[in-house]
Design a protein around this motif. Structure first.
Motif, short mmCIF file in Angstrom:
data_model
loop_
_atom_site.label_atom_id
_atom_site.label_comp_id
_atom_site.label_asym_id
_atom_site.label_seq_id
_atom_site.Cartn_x
_atom_site.Cartn_y
_atom_site.Cartn_z
N THR A 186 0.85 -1.18 0.00
CA THR A 186 0.00 0.00 0.00
C THR A 186 0.88 1.22 0.00
O THR A 186 2.05 1.17 0.35
CB THR A 186 -0.92 0.03 1.24
OG1 THR A 186 -0.13 -0.19 2.40
CG2 THR A 186 -2.00 -1.02 1.14
N TRP B 266 -9.58 16.18 -6.33
CA TRP B 266 -9.97 15.19 -5.32
C TRP B 266 -11.33 15.49 -4.72
O TRP B 266 -11.99 14.59 -4.19
CB TRP B 266 -8.93 15.13 -4.21
CG TRP B 266 -7.61 14.58 -4.64
CD1 TRP B 266 -7.23 14.22 -5.90
CD2 TRP B 266 -6.48 14.32 -3.80
NE1 TRP B 266 -5.94 13.77 -5.91
CE2 TRP B 266 -5.45 13.82 -4.62
CE3 TRP B 266 -6.23 14.48 -2.44
CZ2 TRP B 266 -4.20 13.46 -4.14
CZ3 TRP B 266 -4.99 14.13 -1.94
CH2 TRP B 266 -3.97 13.62 -2.78
N LEU C 159 -8.52 7.81 -5.36
CA LEU C 159 -8.00 6.46 -5.53
C LEU C 159 -7.24 6.28 -6.83
O LEU C 159 -6.58 5.26 -7.02
CB LEU C 159 -9.15 5.45 -5.47
CG LEU C 159 -9.97 5.44 -4.17
CD1 LEU C 159 -11.12 4.45 -4.28
CD2 LEU C 159 -9.08 5.10 -2.99
N LYS D 297 -1.31 7.54 -6.66
CA LYS D 297 -0.61 7.01 -5.49
C LYS D 297 -0.63 8.00 -4.33
O LYS D 297 -0.75 7.60 -3.16
CB LYS D 297 0.84 6.69 -5.87
CG LYS D 297 0.97 5.58 -6.90
CD LYS D 297 0.48 4.26 -6.37
CE LYS D 297 0.72 3.13 -7.35
NZ LYS D 297 0.23 1.82 -6.85
N GLN E 185 -4.03 7.83 -2.66
CA GLN E 185 -4.17 6.60 -1.90
C GLN E 185 -3.42 6.68 -0.57
O GLN E 185 -3.92 6.25 0.48
CB GLN E 185 -3.65 5.42 -2.71
CG GLN E 185 -4.48 5.10 -3.95
CD GLN E 185 -3.85 4.01 -4.80
OE1 GLN E 185 -2.93 3.30 -4.35
NE2 GLN E 185 -4.32 3.86 -6.02
N ARG F 203 -5.28 6.65 2.94
CA ARG F 203 -4.97 5.55 3.85
C ARG F 203 -4.56 6.08 5.22
O ARG F 203 -4.95 5.52 6.26
CB ARG F 203 -3.86 4.69 3.27
CG ARG F 203 -3.47 3.52 4.17
CD ARG F 203 -2.13 2.95 3.80
NE ARG F 203 -1.76 1.86 4.69
CZ ARG F 203 -0.56 1.31 4.74
NH1 ARG F 203 0.39 1.75 3.95
NH2 ARG F 203 -0.30 0.33 5.57
N LEU G 8 -9.47 0.29 2.66
CA LEU G 8 -8.68 0.63 1.48
C LEU G 8 -7.75 -0.51 1.09
O LEU G 8 -7.55 -0.79 -0.10
CB LEU G 8 -7.87 1.90 1.74
CG LEU G 8 -6.97 2.38 0.60
CD1 LEU G 8 -7.78 2.67 -0.65
CD2 LEU G 8 -6.16 3.61 1.01
N GLN G 9 -7.18 -1.18 2.07
CA GLN G 9 -6.30 -2.31 1.77
C GLN G 9 -7.05 -3.42 1.03
O GLN G 9 -6.51 -4.01 0.09
CB GLN G 9 -5.68 -2.83 3.06
CG GLN G 9 -4.70 -1.87 3.71
CD GLN G 9 -4.18 -2.38 5.03
OE1 GLN G 9 -4.88 -3.11 5.75
NE2 GLN G 9 -2.96 -2.01 5.37
N LEU H 183 -7.80 -2.23 -2.63
CA LEU H 183 -6.61 -2.30 -3.47
C LEU H 183 -6.22 -3.74 -3.77
O LEU H 183 -5.78 -4.07 -4.88
CB LEU H 183 -5.44 -1.59 -2.78
CG LEU H 183 -5.57 -0.06 -2.65
CD1 LEU H 183 -4.42 0.50 -1.81
CD2 LEU H 183 -5.60 0.61 -4.02
N TYR I 83 -16.43 -0.05 -1.29
CA TYR I 83 -16.31 1.20 -2.05
C TYR I 83 -17.42 2.18 -1.65
O TYR I 83 -17.16 3.38 -1.44
CB TYR I 83 -16.37 0.91 -3.54
CG TYR I 83 -16.41 2.16 -4.40
CD1 TYR I 83 -15.24 2.82 -4.74
CD2 TYR I 83 -17.63 2.67 -4.84
CE1 TYR I 83 -15.28 3.97 -5.52
CE2 TYR I 83 -17.69 3.81 -5.61
CZ TYR I 83 -16.51 4.46 -5.95
OH TYR I 83 -16.55 5.59 -6.71
#
Length: 235
Positions: free
Chosen positions: A4, A28, A36, A39, A42, A46, A58-59, A62, A126
């Motif tokens: 992640t 955003w 998302l 990077k 994310q 996170r 989130l983990q 992904l 989601y």
């Protein structure tokens, strides 16, 4: 352990992204998809979810995205069991919040997984992030710190653009003064020269009379009768 993004700190430094792009920061606010999609988003999202003890959402999302890109069946089976044991099954170390029907359906099909085995659970997670976590993220200190950093970076870029470059600054620099050259007057009459002491900083300039200067050795002035007169040598 799933890979992640690196953790974001309020000082504006990243563990894994030394040159993180912040150009789309304003986008955003449009949807969680914009967060998302990069990077940097994310990693920031996170870190916010970690502060709310819901980082596993989130983990899991992904992990499902990576799972759907698998091509070989053996790798798909291995990855499916890993996702199930880590996020889905009861008492999993990072158990996600899904309804019992979805959890039971995944459990019954885990022996023969497919690329769509986790689609229903991923959609639920989601929706949870989009409706619940994402609005709070936009009002968090983490997002505010990113906005301040983006504004500071923009101002710094404008300042560097308006400042003269190294090449221009080099041309504006004055030429070095050559103090070690012996000054020689352009006029022979009343010519000033520095003695050896004055050149070494131990004395002041002294006037050397023309009659005390050694005669020049030019061929047309070699006649003794044509000695210098009043500091001027006729040739």
């Amino acid at each position: 352990m799933w890979k992640t993004p690196g953790r974001f700190s309020l000082t504006g430094r990243w563990c894994c992204f030394p040159q993180d792009p912040l150009e789309d920061l304003d986008a955003w606010t449009e949807s969680v998809d914009k967060v998302l999609a990069c990077k940097t988003g994310q990693a920031a999202f996170r870190d916010f979810l970690r502060s709310e003890h819901s980082e596993e959402n989130l983990q899991f999302w992904l992990a499902c995205e990576d799972y759907k890109k698998i091509k070989s069946v053996p790798e798909m089976i291995t990855c499916a069991n890993r996702i199930y044991s880590e996020f889905v099954q009861t008492e999993a170390p990072r158990q996600i919040n899904i309804d019992c029907h979805t959890r039971e359906k995944i459990s019954s099909n885990i022996c023969q997984p497919s690329l769509t085995s986790f689609d229903a659970a991923q959609k639920l997670i989601y929706c949870l992030m989009s409706r619940d976590c994402y609005p709070r993220f936009l009002t968090s200190d983490i997002y505010a710190a990113l906005l301040r950093r983006s504004e500071a970076t923009h101002c710094w870029s404008l300042a560097c653009k308006d400042a003269p470059g190294p090449r221009l600054a080099h041309h504006l620099r004055p030429e070095p003064f050559q103090a070690d050259l012996e000054p020689v007057a352009t006029h022979r009459l009343g010519e000033m020269r520095l003695t050896g002491d004055s050149q070494q900083g131990r004395g002041s300039p002294k006037r050397i009379p023309a009659t005390e200067r050694p005669s020049e050795t030019r061929p047309d002035c070699a006649d003794p009768a044509r000695l210098p007169l009043n500091g001027f040598t006729p040739c």
